[in-house]
Design a protein around this motif. Structure first.
Motif, PDB file in Angstrom:
ATOM      1  N   GLY A 113     -10.853   6.517  -4.732  1.00  0.00           N
ATOM      2  CA  GLY A 113     -10.224   7.155  -5.894  1.00  0.00           C
ATOM      3  C   GLY A 113      -8.717   7.052  -5.901  1.00  0.00           C
ATOM      4  N   CYS A 114      -8.198   5.929  -5.464  1.00  0.00           N
ATOM      5  CA  CYS A 114      -6.747   5.703  -5.423  1.00  0.00           C
ATOM      6  C   CYS A 114      -6.321   4.813  -6.588  1.00  0.00           C
ATOM      7  CB  CYS A 114      -6.363   4.997  -4.122  1.00  0.00           C
ATOM      8  SG  CYS A 114      -6.795   5.889  -2.637  1.00  0.00           S
ATOM      9  N   GLU A 115      -5.044   4.541  -6.637  1.00  0.00           N
ATOM     10  CA  GLU A 115      -4.478   3.562  -7.567  1.00  0.00           C
ATOM     11  C   GLU A 115      -3.892   2.432  -6.735  1.00  0.00           C
ATOM     12  OE1 GLU A 115      -4.489   3.709 -10.958  1.00  0.00           O
ATOM     13  OE2 GLU A 115      -5.590   5.599 -10.886  1.00  0.00           O
ATOM     14  N   LEU A 116      -3.875   1.222  -7.287  1.00  0.00           N
ATOM     15  CA  LEU A 116      -3.280   0.077  -6.614  1.00  0.00           C
ATOM     16  C   LEU A 116      -1.983  -0.275  -7.313  1.00  0.00           C
ATOM     17  CD1 LEU A 116      -3.437  -2.173  -4.486  1.00  0.00           C
ATOM     18  CD2 LEU A 116      -4.764  -3.513  -6.128  1.00  0.00           C
ATOM     19  N   VAL A 117      -0.907  -0.367  -6.531  1.00  0.00           N
ATOM     20  CA  VAL A 117       0.408  -0.741  -7.043  1.00  0.00           C
ATOM     21  C   VAL A 117       0.810  -2.040  -6.351  1.00  0.00           C
ATOM     22  CG1 VAL A 117       2.830  -0.075  -7.239  1.00  0.00           C
ATOM     23  CG2 VAL A 117       1.039   1.674  -7.388  1.00  0.00           C
ATOM     24  N   ILE A 118       1.130  -3.050  -7.163  1.00  0.00           N
ATOM     25  CA  ILE A 118       1.506  -4.357  -6.608  1.00  0.00           C
ATOM     26  C   ILE A 118       3.000  -4.569  -6.816  1.00  0.00           C
ATOM     27  CG2 ILE A 118       1.155  -6.852  -6.740  1.00  0.00           C
ATOM     28  CD1 ILE A 118      -1.697  -6.172  -7.808  1.00  0.00           C
ATOM     29  N   ASP A 119       3.755  -4.472  -5.727  1.00  0.00           N
ATOM     30  CA  ASP A 119       5.189  -4.735  -5.781  1.00  0.00           C
ATOM     31  C   ASP A 119       5.495  -6.185  -5.419  1.00  0.00           C
ATOM     32  OD1 ASP A 119       5.772  -2.172  -6.547  1.00  0.00           O
ATOM     33  OD2 ASP A 119       6.365  -1.486  -4.543  1.00  0.00           O
ATOM     34  N   LEU A 147      -6.334   0.318   5.971  1.00  0.00           N
ATOM     35  CA  LEU A 147      -5.123  -0.329   5.435  1.00  0.00           C
ATOM     36  C   LEU A 147      -4.279  -0.929   6.551  1.00  0.00           C
ATOM     37  CD1 LEU A 147      -4.102   2.215   2.652  1.00  0.00           C
ATOM     38  CD2 LEU A 147      -5.218  -0.018   2.369  1.00  0.00           C
ATOM     39  N   LYS A 148      -4.203  -0.240   7.680  1.00  0.00           N
ATOM     40  CA  LYS A 148      -3.441  -0.759   8.831  1.00  0.00           C
ATOM     41  C   LYS A 148      -4.058  -2.079   9.319  1.00  0.00           C
ATOM     42  CE  LYS A 148      -1.662   0.634  13.329  1.00  0.00           C
ATOM     43  NZ  LYS A 148      -1.631   1.704  14.347  1.00  0.00           N
ATOM     44  N   SER A 149      -5.389  -2.135   9.383  1.00  0.00           N
ATOM     45  CA  SER A 149      -6.074  -3.366   9.798  1.00  0.00           C
ATOM     46  C   SER A 149      -5.850  -4.491   8.790  1.00  0.00           C
ATOM     47  CB  SER A 149      -7.574  -3.112   9.961  1.00  0.00           C
ATOM     48  OG  SER A 149      -7.810  -2.198  10.986  1.00  0.00           O
ATOM     49  N   LEU A 150      -5.957  -4.165   7.490  1.00  0.00           N
ATOM     50  CA  LEU A 150      -5.740  -5.180   6.462  1.00  0.00           C
ATOM     51  C   LEU A 150      -4.304  -5.688   6.479  1.00  0.00           C
ATOM     52  CD1 LEU A 150      -7.789  -3.675   3.503  1.00  0.00           C
ATOM     53  CD2 LEU A 150      -8.355  -5.704   4.858  1.00  0.00           C
ATOM     54  N   GLN A 151      -3.375  -4.809   6.762  1.00  0.00           N
ATOM     55  CA  GLN A 151      -1.977  -5.210   6.861  1.00  0.00           C
ATOM     56  C   GLN A 151      -1.781  -6.206   8.001  1.00  0.00           C
ATOM     57  OE1 GLN A 151       1.472  -2.445   6.222  1.00  0.00           O
ATOM     58  NE2 GLN A 151       1.597  -2.589   8.456  1.00  0.00           N
ATOM     59  N   ALA A 152      -2.419  -5.950   9.145  1.00  0.00           N
ATOM     60  CA  ALA A 152      -2.295  -6.851  10.297  1.00  0.00           C
ATOM     61  C   ALA A 152      -2.925  -8.215  10.010  1.00  0.00           C
ATOM     62  CB  ALA A 152      -2.944  -6.217  11.525  1.00  0.00           C
ATOM     63  N   THR A 190       2.860  -6.121   3.993  1.00  0.00           N
ATOM     64  CA  THR A 190       3.153  -4.698   4.136  1.00  0.00           C
ATOM     65  C   THR A 190       2.351  -3.927   3.097  1.00  0.00           C
ATOM     66  OG1 THR A 190       5.381  -5.205   4.913  1.00  0.00           O
ATOM     67  CG2 THR A 190       4.976  -2.956   4.127  1.00  0.00           C
ATOM     68  N   ILE A 191       1.530  -3.001   3.596  1.00  0.00           N
ATOM     69  CA  ILE A 191       0.703  -2.163   2.734  1.00  0.00           C
ATOM     70  C   ILE A 191       0.979  -0.716   3.115  1.00  0.00           C
ATOM     71  CG2 ILE A 191      -1.642  -1.578   1.996  1.00  0.00           C
ATOM     72  CD1 ILE A 191      -2.525  -4.325   3.132  1.00  0.00           C
ATOM     73  N   SER A 192       1.237   0.110   2.113  1.00  0.00           N
ATOM     74  CA  SER A 192       1.463   1.530   2.403  1.00  0.00           C
ATOM     75  C   SER A 192       0.580   2.399   1.522  1.00  0.00           C
ATOM     76  CB  SER A 192       2.933   1.891   2.214  1.00  0.00           C
ATOM     77  OG  SER A 192       3.318   1.739   0.870  1.00  0.00           O
ATOM     78  N   LEU A 193       0.398   3.639   1.967  1.00  0.00           N
ATOM     79  CA  LEU A 193      -0.365   4.627   1.210  1.00  0.00           C
ATOM     80  C   LEU A 193       0.578   5.788   0.935  1.00  0.00           C
ATOM     81  CD1 LEU A 193      -3.082   5.604   0.059  1.00  0.00           C
ATOM     82  CD2 LEU A 193      -3.602   6.543   2.324  1.00  0.00           C
ATOM     83  N   GLU A 194       0.915   5.970  -0.348  1.00  0.00           N
ATOM     84  CA  GLU A 194       1.852   7.018  -0.741  1.00  0.00           C
ATOM     85  C   GLU A 194       1.288   7.765  -1.941  1.00  0.00           C
ATOM     86  OE1 GLU A 194       5.631   5.148  -1.487  1.00  0.00           O
ATOM     87  OE2 GLU A 194       5.471   3.932   0.332  1.00  0.00           O
ATOM     88  N   ASN A 195       1.029   9.061  -1.766  1.00  0.00           N
ATOM     89  CA  ASN A 195       0.528   9.902  -2.861  1.00  0.00           C
ATOM     90  C   ASN A 195      -0.682   9.289  -3.565  1.00  0.00           C
ATOM     91  OD1 ASN A 195       2.611  11.806  -2.439  1.00  0.00           O
ATOM     92  ND2 ASN A 195       4.002  10.503  -3.618  1.00  0.00           N
ATOM     93  N   ARG A 196      -1.673   8.864  -2.809  1.00  0.00           N
ATOM     94  CA  ARG A 196      -2.910   8.277  -3.338  1.00  0.00           C
ATOM     95  C   ARG A 196      -2.681   6.939  -4.044  1.00  0.00           C
ATOM     96  NH1 ARG A 196      -6.642   9.465  -0.548  1.00  0.00           N
ATOM     97  NH2 ARG A 196      -8.164   8.950  -2.131  1.00  0.00           N
ATOM     98  N   ASN A 197      -1.538   6.296  -3.763  1.00  0.00           N
ATOM     99  CA  ASN A 197      -1.254   4.951  -4.248  1.00  0.00           C
ATOM    100  C   ASN A 197      -1.267   3.994  -3.081  1.00  0.00           C
ATOM    101  OD1 ASN A 197      -0.749   5.534  -7.041  1.00  0.00           O
ATOM    102  ND2 ASN A 197       1.227   6.371  -6.437  1.00  0.00           N
TER     103      ASN A 197
END
Length: 162
Positions: free
Chosen positions: A112-118, A141-146, A151-158
């Motif tokens: 139930g998150c949102e995806l933000v592509i920077d 997310l940490k595994s997918l980042q590796a 760089t993948i982060s989780l901020e406020n359900r984003n």
């Protein structure tokens, strides 16, 4: 958002009523999502048949693999990425050479998150592996980042791809 698997029974129809419209099931597997932000309704048909009706309007039948979106009194039908919806009820997903963005869309559905592509380049990095629904989102997310070397982060359900 909900995912339905409904047995076919011509004498008893299954209906989903929303403020944006009505979904009538004819024995099928489908997903319904009402979006609070845009006051819209999205229906994706995995298999079988459903009809979608905006408020006070005619019914449009969907074919498997289609998505109907209702915004106000306007209904549009387009092809949908069915893999994302098929994984709704599974506890894991195996993928091969998928763009990172597509893998993260599965997590968005599950959590139930949102995806933000920077960073569009990072979003299209292709990866292979398996993700599990019952594993903590931050750990996944940490595994997918590796694996993706992004760089993948989780901020406020984003979930943010940087």
């Amino acid at each position: 958002e909900a995912y339905f698997i409904v047995a076919k029974n011509r004498s008893r129809r299954f209906y989903v009523h929303t403020t944006q419209g009505l979904v009538c099931d004819y024995g099928t597997e489908f997903g319904v999502n009402t979006h609070e932000k845009g006051n819209s309704l999205a229906v994706v048909l995995v298999e079988g048949k459903v009809g979608v009706s905006p408020q006070n309007d005619h019914e449009t039948l969907l074919n498997p693999g289609q998505q109907a979106v209702v915004n106000g009194d306007k209904l549009t039908v387009a092809p949908a990425d069915m893999e994302i919806y098929r994984f709704w009820n599974l506890n894991h997903v195996e993928f091969s050479e998928w763009p990172l963005q597509r893998v993260l869309q599965v997590l968005v559905k599950w959590h139930g998150c949102e995806l933000v592509i920077d960073n569009a380049v990072s979003a299209n990095v292709r990866i292979s592996g398996t993700i599990y629904r019952n594993i903590d989102l931050a750990s996944t997310l940490k595994s997918l980042q590796a694996v993706s070397e992004t760089t993948i982060s989780l901020e406020n359900r984003n979930i943010i791809i940087k």
